[in-house]
Design a protein around this motif. Sequence first.
Motif, PDB file in Angstrom:
ATOM      1  N   ARG A  92       0.835  -1.207   0.000  1.00 46.74           N
ATOM      2  CA  ARG A  92       0.000   0.000   0.000  1.00 46.74           C
ATOM      3  C   ARG A  92       0.865   1.251   0.000  1.00 46.74           C
ATOM      4  O   ARG A  92       0.553   2.232  -0.694  1.00 46.74           O
ATOM      5  N   GLU A  95       2.046   1.833  -3.438  1.00 47.04           N
ATOM      6  CA  GLU A  95       1.022   2.409  -4.307  1.00 47.04           C
ATOM      7  C   GLU A  95       0.832   3.901  -4.052  1.00 47.04           C
ATOM      8  O   GLU A  95       0.723   4.698  -5.000  1.00 47.04           O
ATOM      9  N   PHE A  96       0.828   4.284  -2.769  1.00 42.45           N
ATOM     10  CA  PHE A  96       0.484   5.667  -2.418  1.00 42.45           C
ATOM     11  C   PHE A  96       1.696   6.542  -2.115  1.00 42.45           C
ATOM     12  O   PHE A  96       1.540   7.696  -1.735  1.00 42.45           O
ATOM     13  N   ALA A 207      -9.223   4.491   1.332  1.00 43.35           N
ATOM     14  CA  ALA A 207      -8.735   4.028   0.036  1.00 43.35           C
ATOM     15  C   ALA A 207      -9.328   4.777  -1.158  1.00 43.35           C
ATOM     16  O   ALA A 207      -8.573   5.197  -2.055  1.00 43.35           O
ATOM     17  N   PRO A 208     -10.653   4.974  -1.248  1.00 44.36           N
ATOM     18  CA  PRO A 208     -11.188   5.676  -2.423  1.00 44.36           C
ATOM     19  C   PRO A 208     -10.648   7.095  -2.577  1.00 44.36           C
ATOM     20  O   PRO A 208     -10.337   7.526  -3.696  1.00 44.36           O
ATOM     21  N   ARG A 211      -6.993   7.006  -3.798  1.00 44.70           N
ATOM     22  CA  ARG A 211      -6.902   6.670  -5.224  1.00 44.70           C
ATOM     23  C   ARG A 211      -7.370   7.843  -6.083  1.00 44.70           C
ATOM     24  O   ARG A 211      -6.844   8.062  -7.187  1.00 44.70           O
ATOM     25  N   ARG A 212      -8.324   8.613  -5.588  1.00 45.19           N
ATOM     26  CA  ARG A 212      -8.745   9.808  -6.317  1.00 45.19           C
ATOM     27  C   ARG A 212      -7.591  10.810  -6.392  1.00 45.19           C
ATOM     28  O   ARG A 212      -7.351  11.425  -7.434  1.00 45.19           O
ATOM     29  N   LEU A 214      -4.418  10.085  -6.303  1.00 46.79           N
ATOM     30  CA  LEU A 214      -3.444   9.555  -7.252  1.00 46.79           C
ATOM     31  C   LEU A 214      -3.847   9.874  -8.681  1.00 46.79           C
ATOM     32  O   LEU A 214      -3.006  10.245  -9.517  1.00 46.79           O
ATOM     33  N   ASP A 215      -5.123   9.741  -8.989  1.00 50.02           N
ATOM     34  CA  ASP A 215      -5.615  10.062 -10.332  1.00 50.02           C
ATOM     35  C   ASP A 215      -5.369  11.528 -10.642  1.00 50.02           C
ATOM     36  O   ASP A 215      -5.010  11.868 -11.780  1.00 50.02           O
TER      37      ASP A 215
END
Length: 222
Positions: A92, A95-96, A207-208, A211-212, A214-215
């Motif tokens: 994780r 990823e972040f 998490a959501p 991920r937003r 990151l986008d």
Amino acid sequence: RFFFGFDFLGQLLGLNEQAVLFRARLPIDRLGQSSFSLDAGEYFRLWEAIHELLDTDRPAPLILAEAIRFDMFSPALMAAACSPDFQTCVRRLQEFKPLIGPLVFDVSSTDREMSIGIRSVVPGSDHHTFVVASEFVFLTGLVRHSTDNPHIRPLRVESREPLIQGEYAEYFGVRPRRGDADRISFATSDAQLHFSTENESLWSFFAPELRRRLDELDVDAT
């Protein structure tokens, strides 16, 4: 660009914020801001300035390890600490990591060990050994804290510039050595120990949004 939480410096490390900004060649108008945006070069200069201004004979990353909590910097770190084990936590973080700073985690696993390589997001750029050591200390402290097992120690601690102070060997439980990359390795059996800090509900909450973000970074990069 990355957001740096600045308000902890004076409170936890006893540093003069204006002196840090001046040493890092950053605008003084950022004084008093709890956080601000930095590019990769500014990020590394700021951490180098912190290292240079910490008036201590002990390695600065060990001072930081005593001063900070694992959930105090960002939602990404808090979300990682909610993982069921260190193996998941590191994935994780990998990823972040772009939300935290200009470093990349290169993670590899076998039945026997898990290795985490650390490099800059800017190809060919260099980063201060202090930054690498701080990442090593943070990861080691994180697995010990989250498993309630202070005796976990890495299998190997390797860096392109050696961590020569004896306090590092005492902290890690293994003597750091020079390597061809900046890398820390743990036994897979330790990486799979259950985290007492596991919180699936909190992870599902964070998490959501992570991920937003990151986008949004991907969009800004293009």
